[in-house]
Design a protein around this motif. Structure first.
Motif, short mmCIF file in Angstrom:
data_model
loop_
_atom_site.label_atom_id
_atom_site.label_comp_id
_atom_site.label_asym_id
_atom_site.label_seq_id
_atom_site.Cartn_x
_atom_site.Cartn_y
_atom_site.Cartn_z
N LEU A 80 0.83 -1.20 0.00
CA LEU A 80 0.00 0.00 0.00
C LEU A 80 0.87 1.26 0.00
N TYR A 81 1.97 1.22 0.70
CA TYR A 81 2.88 2.36 0.83
C TYR A 81 3.48 2.74 -0.53
N VAL A 82 3.88 1.75 -1.30
CA VAL A 82 4.50 2.03 -2.60
C VAL A 82 3.47 2.00 -3.74
N ASP A 83 2.20 1.90 -3.37
CA ASP A 83 1.09 1.96 -4.31
C ASP A 83 1.09 0.83 -5.34
N LEU A 84 1.49 -0.37 -4.90
CA LEU A 84 1.44 -1.55 -5.77
C LEU A 84 0.14 -2.32 -5.60
N ALA A 85 -0.65 -1.93 -4.63
CA ALA A 85 -1.97 -2.51 -4.42
C ALA A 85 -2.85 -1.42 -3.83
N ARG A 86 -4.14 -1.46 -4.21
CA ARG A 86 -5.07 -0.45 -3.71
C ARG A 86 -6.36 -1.06 -3.16
N THR A 87 -6.51 -2.37 -3.37
CA THR A 87 -7.73 -3.06 -2.93
C THR A 87 -7.34 -4.36 -2.25
N SER A 88 -8.30 -4.98 -1.59
CA SER A 88 -8.05 -6.29 -0.98
C SER A 88 -7.69 -7.32 -2.04
N ALA A 89 -8.38 -7.27 -3.18
CA ALA A 89 -8.07 -8.21 -4.26
C ALA A 89 -6.65 -8.01 -4.76
N GLY A 90 -6.23 -6.77 -4.86
CA GLY A 90 -4.85 -6.48 -5.27
C GLY A 90 -3.84 -7.00 -4.27
N LEU A 91 -4.13 -6.84 -2.98
CA LEU A 91 -3.24 -7.38 -1.94
C LEU A 91 -3.20 -8.90 -2.02
N SER A 92 -4.35 -9.51 -2.21
CA SER A 92 -4.43 -10.97 -2.29
C SER A 92 -3.55 -11.49 -3.42
N ARG A 93 -3.65 -10.87 -4.59
CA ARG A 93 -2.83 -11.28 -5.74
C ARG A 93 -1.34 -11.07 -5.48
N ALA A 94 -1.01 -9.89 -4.99
CA ALA A 94 0.40 -9.54 -4.78
C ALA A 94 1.06 -10.39 -3.70
N LEU A 95 0.31 -10.71 -2.65
CA LEU A 95 0.85 -11.50 -1.54
C LEU A 95 0.74 -13.00 -1.77
N GLY A 96 -0.08 -13.40 -2.73
CA GLY A 96 -0.27 -14.82 -3.00
C GLY A 96 -1.04 -15.54 -1.89
N VAL A 97 -2.00 -14.85 -1.31
CA VAL A 97 -2.81 -15.42 -0.23
C VAL A 97 -4.28 -15.29 -0.60
N ASP A 98 -5.14 -16.02 0.12
CA ASP A 98 -6.56 -15.99 -0.21
C ASP A 98 -7.23 -14.73 0.32
N ALA A 99 -8.40 -14.45 -0.24
CA ALA A 99 -9.15 -13.24 0.10
C ALA A 99 -9.54 -13.19 1.57
N GLY A 100 -9.85 -14.33 2.17
CA GLY A 100 -10.23 -14.37 3.58
C GLY A 100 -9.09 -13.90 4.47
N PHE A 101 -7.87 -14.32 4.16
CA PHE A 101 -6.70 -13.89 4.93
C PHE A 101 -6.54 -12.38 4.83
N VAL A 102 -6.69 -11.84 3.62
CA VAL A 102 -6.53 -10.40 3.43
C VAL A 102 -7.61 -9.63 4.17
N THR A 103 -8.84 -10.13 4.16
CA THR A 103 -9.92 -9.46 4.89
C THR A 103 -9.60 -9.37 6.37
N ARG A 104 -9.15 -10.48 6.96
CA ARG A 104 -8.78 -10.47 8.39
C ARG A 104 -7.59 -9.54 8.64
N LEU A 105 -6.64 -9.55 7.74
CA LEU A 105 -5.45 -8.70 7.86
C LEU A 105 -5.85 -7.22 7.80
N VAL A 106 -6.66 -6.85 6.83
CA VAL A 106 -7.09 -5.46 6.69
C VAL A 106 -7.96 -5.05 7.88
N ASP A 107 -8.80 -5.97 8.37
CA ASP A 107 -9.58 -5.67 9.57
C ASP A 107 -8.66 -5.28 10.73
N ARG A 108 -7.60 -6.05 10.94
CA ARG A 108 -6.66 -5.77 12.04
C ARG A 108 -5.96 -4.43 11.83
N LEU A 109 -5.51 -4.18 10.59
CA LEU A 109 -4.81 -2.93 10.31
C LEU A 109 -5.75 -1.73 10.46
#
Length: 145
Positions: free
Chosen positions: A50-79
């Motif tokens: 997010l800092y270097v603007d390589l992802a802007r959405t949960s789906a973008g984070l999921s693709r870039a990190l190679g993890v499932d959408a559920g993990f990203v949702t929990r991660l973004v909830d915490r952040l």
């Protein structure tokens, strides 16, 4: 008939073990450096993307990190609960939820961007430049990038 035999499986198992152990060592080193920040190594990929603007959405984070959408949702909830990330509906398409770092999130991401190379350099200091380039090339090949 089994496709794996002791003579072919053990070298692959050793590689898998070595990669896993290297990841755990780097994670442990990074967690020590992040102590007191309120985040762990599972957060830093998202914060830096997010800092270097390589992802802007949960789906973008999921693709870039190679993890499932559920993990990203929990991660973004915490952040978001920590005040580091904000969710905002996209104006033209309200189905899209954009993620942005708060000021505290940007400050922490900048701090992580300084910490991460130091942690990696401690582990990689015995590599020659050629060995480092070879490692990077082989890892990219393994990841099919």
């Amino acid at each position: 008939m089994s496709q794996h035999h002791e003579d072919t499986f053990l070298p692959v198992q050793r590689i898998s073990f070595a990669l896993s152990k290297a990841r755990h060592l780097l994670t442990a080193d990074m967690d020590v450096e992040l102590a007191g920040t309120g985040v762990s190594t599972s957060h830093i990929g998202a914060l830096l993307l997010l800092y270097v603007d390589l992802a802007r959405t949960s789906a973008g984070l999921s693709r870039a990190l190679g993890v499932d959408a559920g993990f990203v949702t929990r991660l973004v909830d915490r952040l978001e609960q920590q005040g580091l990330v904000r969710r905002d509906r996209n104006r033209p398409d309200r189905r899209v939820v954009n993620l942005t770092l708060t000021e505290a999130g940007r400050d922490l991401a900048a701090q992580i961007a300084e910490i991460a190379p130091t942690v990696l350099n401690r582990r990689l200091c015995s590599f020659t430049p050629l060995e480092f380039a070879t490692l990077c090339g082989l890892l990219h090949k393994l990841l099919d990038e």
